[in-house]
Scaffold this motif. Structure first.
Motif, PDB file in Angstrom:
ATOM      1  N   ARG A  76      -6.318  -5.915   3.156  1.00 45.94           N
ATOM      2  CA  ARG A  76      -5.341  -7.011   3.151  1.00 45.94           C
ATOM      3  C   ARG A  76      -4.071  -6.583   2.415  1.00 45.94           C
ATOM      4  O   ARG A  76      -2.952  -6.893   2.841  1.00 45.94           O
ATOM      5  CB  ARG A  76      -5.942  -8.259   2.512  1.00 45.94           C
ATOM      6  N   LEU A  77      -4.249  -5.871   1.303  1.00 46.96           N
ATOM      7  CA  LEU A  77      -3.081  -5.386   0.568  1.00 46.96           C
ATOM      8  C   LEU A  77      -2.289  -4.389   1.414  1.00 46.96           C
ATOM      9  O   LEU A  77      -1.054  -4.431   1.465  1.00 46.96           O
ATOM     10  CB  LEU A  77      -3.520  -4.750  -0.747  1.00 46.96           C
ATOM     11  N   GLN A  78      -3.011  -3.490   2.085  1.00 49.89           N
ATOM     12  CA  GLN A  78      -2.338  -2.543   2.977  1.00 49.89           C
ATOM     13  C   GLN A  78      -1.598  -3.264   4.092  1.00 49.89           C
ATOM     14  O   GLN A  78      -0.465  -2.912   4.438  1.00 49.89           O
ATOM     15  CB  GLN A  78      -3.358  -1.597   3.617  1.00 49.89           C
ATOM     16  N   ALA A  79      -2.249  -4.275   4.673  1.00 55.97           N
ATOM     17  CA  ALA A  79      -1.649  -4.997   5.787  1.00 55.97           C
ATOM     18  C   ALA A  79      -0.386  -5.737   5.353  1.00 55.97           C
ATOM     19  O   ALA A  79       0.599  -5.790   6.100  1.00 55.97           O
ATOM     20  CB  ALA A  79      -2.665  -5.978   6.384  1.00 55.97           C
ATOM     21  N   ALA A  80      -0.426  -6.308   4.141  1.00 54.61           N
ATOM     22  CA  ALA A  80       0.747  -7.026   3.643  1.00 54.61           C
ATOM     23  C   ALA A  80       1.927  -6.078   3.460  1.00 54.61           C
ATOM     24  O   ALA A  80       3.067  -6.394   3.835  1.00 54.61           O
ATOM     25  CB  ALA A  80       0.409  -7.727   2.325  1.00 54.61           C
ATOM     26  N   LEU A  81       1.663  -4.912   2.895  1.00 47.66           N
ATOM     27  CA  LEU A  81       2.731  -3.935   2.690  1.00 47.66           C
ATOM     28  C   LEU A  81       3.253  -3.416   4.023  1.00 47.66           C
ATOM     29  O   LEU A  81       4.468  -3.279   4.228  1.00 47.66           O
ATOM     30  CB  LEU A  81       2.222  -2.782   1.824  1.00 47.66           C
ATOM     31  N   TRP A  82       2.343  -3.128   4.955  1.00 48.35           N
ATOM     32  CA  TRP A  82       2.771  -2.575   6.242  1.00 48.35           C
ATOM     33  C   TRP A  82       3.588  -3.599   7.033  1.00 48.35           C
ATOM     34  O   TRP A  82       4.541  -3.248   7.716  1.00 48.35           O
ATOM     35  CB  TRP A  82       1.564  -2.099   7.048  1.00 48.35           C
ATOM     36  N   GLY A 132       4.065   4.690  -4.836  1.00 45.15           N
ATOM     37  CA  GLY A 132       2.791   5.280  -4.435  1.00 45.15           C
ATOM     38  C   GLY A 132       2.250   6.266  -5.444  1.00 45.15           C
ATOM     39  O   GLY A 132       1.031   6.386  -5.624  1.00 45.15           O
ATOM     40  N   LEU A 133       3.140   6.989  -6.126  1.00 40.93           N
ATOM     41  CA  LEU A 133       2.700   7.930  -7.159  1.00 40.93           C
ATOM     42  C   LEU A 133       2.060   7.188  -8.328  1.00 40.93           C
ATOM     43  O   LEU A 133       1.047   7.626  -8.883  1.00 40.93           O
ATOM     44  CB  LEU A 133       3.886   8.771  -7.632  1.00 40.93           C
ATOM     45  N   MET A 162      -2.783   3.456 -11.231  1.00 41.06           N
ATOM     46  CA  MET A 162      -3.038   2.063 -11.616  1.00 41.06           C
ATOM     47  C   MET A 162      -2.533   1.140 -10.518  1.00 41.06           C
ATOM     48  O   MET A 162      -1.648   1.494  -9.742  1.00 41.06           O
ATOM     49  CB  MET A 162      -2.367   1.733 -12.950  1.00 41.06           C
ATOM     50  N   GLY A 163      -3.119  -0.051 -10.464  1.00 44.04           N
ATOM     51  CA  GLY A 163      -2.754  -1.018  -9.442  1.00 44.04           C
ATOM     52  C   GLY A 163      -1.524  -1.826  -9.802  1.00 44.04           C
ATOM     53  O   GLY A 163      -0.886  -1.604 -10.843  1.00 44.04           O
ATOM     54  N   PRO A 164      -1.159  -2.796  -8.951  1.00 40.67           N
ATOM     55  CA  PRO A 164       0.087  -3.533  -9.158  1.00 40.67           C
ATOM     56  C   PRO A 164       0.131  -4.345 -10.434  1.00 40.67           C
ATOM     57  O   PRO A 164       1.184  -4.435 -11.085  1.00 40.67           O
ATOM     58  CB  PRO A 164       0.179  -4.428  -7.916  1.00 40.67           C
ATOM     59  N   HIS A 165      -0.979  -4.961 -10.825  1.00 34.15           N
ATOM     60  CA  HIS A 165      -0.957  -5.788 -12.030  1.00 34.15           C
ATOM     61  C   HIS A 165      -0.681  -4.941 -13.276  1.00 34.15           C
ATOM     62  O   HIS A 165       0.198  -5.281 -14.092  1.00 34.15           O
ATOM     63  CB  HIS A 165      -2.280  -6.548 -12.198  1.00 34.15           C
ATOM     64  N   LEU A 216       3.103  -2.627 -17.491  1.00 35.48           N
ATOM     65  CA  LEU A 216       3.921  -1.594 -18.124  1.00 35.48           C
ATOM     66  C   LEU A 216       5.410  -1.847 -17.886  1.00 35.48           C
ATOM     67  O   LEU A 216       6.253  -1.519 -18.726  1.00 35.48           O
ATOM     68  CB  LEU A 216       3.541  -0.212 -17.587  1.00 35.48           C
ATOM     69  N   GLY A 217       5.733  -2.442 -16.747  1.00 34.53           N
ATOM     70  CA  GLY A 217       7.118  -2.750 -16.435  1.00 34.53           C
ATOM     71  C   GLY A 217       7.731  -3.758 -17.389  1.00 34.53           C
ATOM     72  O   GLY A 217       8.962  -3.845 -17.497  1.00 34.53           O
ATOM     73  N   GLY A 218       6.885  -4.494 -18.089  1.00 26.56           N
ATOM     74  CA  GLY A 218       7.377  -5.468 -19.060  1.00 26.56           C
ATOM     75  C   GLY A 218       7.718  -4.875 -20.405  1.00 26.56           C
ATOM     76  O   GLY A 218       8.132  -5.597 -21.320  1.00 26.56           O
ATOM     77  N   GLY A 219       7.535  -3.549 -20.547  1.00 28.08           N
ATOM     78  CA  GLY A 219       7.844  -2.910 -21.828  1.00 28.08           C
ATOM     79  C   GLY A 219       6.867  -3.328 -22.910  1.00 28.08           C
ATOM     80  O   GLY A 219       5.685  -3.591 -22.638  1.00 28.08           O
TER      81      GLY A 219
END
Length: 317
Positions: free
Chosen positions: A196-202, A228-229, A234-237, A242-245
């Motif tokens: 489902r995650l793949q399908a959403a991105l595609w 992708g790297l 690690m996954g999106p969550h 980490l994106g929140g510093g």
């Protein structure tokens, strides 16, 4: 230590269906010291399976398969009922159709002790439907690998409405014991989680091509050369944590959620016309640059092997 004691009580695995996925599973099980019996009704299936196992073996050896294991040390049985005799675990890989699985599973269910798990590699069917007609539907579940199973660690375990807690736990314990990374899908949904995650991105990737935002190759590069790297680690969550510093997910949601929500609102659904499909095909031909499917698979699997080996080294430390 024998295979039964080291692999969560499983000594013999029956692999039902020996196509691309089934043969890959068979190679992986064999490399982990298990007795393997493979069944497939197709003419010439045994030789085709033997070839696929031989192709997978160098990767498995590089990733630590036991040196004393003979890659030809498995057995072929055309009849699936004969193949499951004495099995402690069944990995079913029949075609992705309810009518096929609903005929096959009751046949093997009828001859197995009730505690033996029947796990289907189905990439999107519902566990509660494929087990219709079985005497013991509580031991039938989804054990969906990510292709190729001999290389990618993920296995999605879906019990659905009928599988017992004991069967789910046995499957997860077995997969984990042989080096897989099983996750439990707690609610049945078509496509499970990873697809489902793949399908959403595609879907969005195709939409961007349709709208002329970027070419097929550049959309692919936007993933492979960027997120992708990170997704190999690690996954999106956790990525956005980490994106929140220093403030982590709390900080990310506070400052960046409004922007993300605006992106969500602008996501599209492509109209898959014949013309758009041909644009995708032409774009892939250009991106592949004349490389065959086999060449691309070997290139992909070679690099995946190096990534997995690095992860294993890091985990060992």
């Amino acid at each position: 230590m024998n295979a039964a004691s080291s692999n969560a009580g499983v000594r013999r695995v029956a692999v039902i269906g020996g196509g691309t996925i089934g043969a890959s599973w068979a190679a992986y099980f064999l490399a982990h010291g298990l007795e393997v019996v493979v069944s497939d009704p197709a003419p010439g299936a045994a030789e085709a399976i033997r070839t696929r196992i031989a192709e997978a073996w160098p990767v498995l050896t590089a990733l630590g398969a036991r040196a004393d294991i003979d890659m030809n040390g498995w057995r072929f049985e055309a009849d699936p009922v004969a193949a499951v005799a004495g099995a402690d675990f069944v990995q079913e890989n029949a075609p992705e159709r309810y009518d096929v699985k609903q005929k096959l599973l009751p046949r093997i269910d009828a001859v197995l002790p009730p505690e033996v798990v029947i796990a289907s590699s189905s990439s999107g069917l519902l566990a509660s439907r494929i087990s219709e007609g079985c005497r013991y539907p509580e031991r039938c579940l989804i054990g969906h690998p990510f292709n190729p199973p001999h290389l990618i660690p993920l296995v999605e375990v879906v019990g659905g409405a009928k599988a017992s807690r004991a069967a789910i736990d046995r499957a997860i314990a077995f997969y984990r014991a042989i080096g897989k990374s099983p996750i439990e899908i707690r609610k049945e949904v078509p496509g499970h989680v990873s697809n489902r995650l793949q399908a959403a991105l595609w879907r969005e990737a195709i939409y961007l091509v349709e709208q002329g935002v970027a070419s097929v190759a550049d959309v692919d590069a936007a993933i492979s050369e960027g997120p992708g790297l990170r997704w190999a680690l690690m996954g999106p969550h956790l990525t956005f944590h980490l994106g929140g510093g220093e403030g982590g997910m709390t900080q990310f949601l506070k400052h960046l959620l409004p922007a993300v929500e605006s992106w969500w609102a602008d996501l599209g659904t492509p109209n898959m016309t014949p013309e758009l499909q041909q644009r995708l095909i032409d774009g892939i031909d250009q991106e592949a640059g004349g490389r065959s499917i086999d060449e691309l698979q070997r290139w992909r699997d070679g690099l995946l092997m190096q990534i997995i080996a690095l992860r294993q080294q890091a985990a060992a430390k």
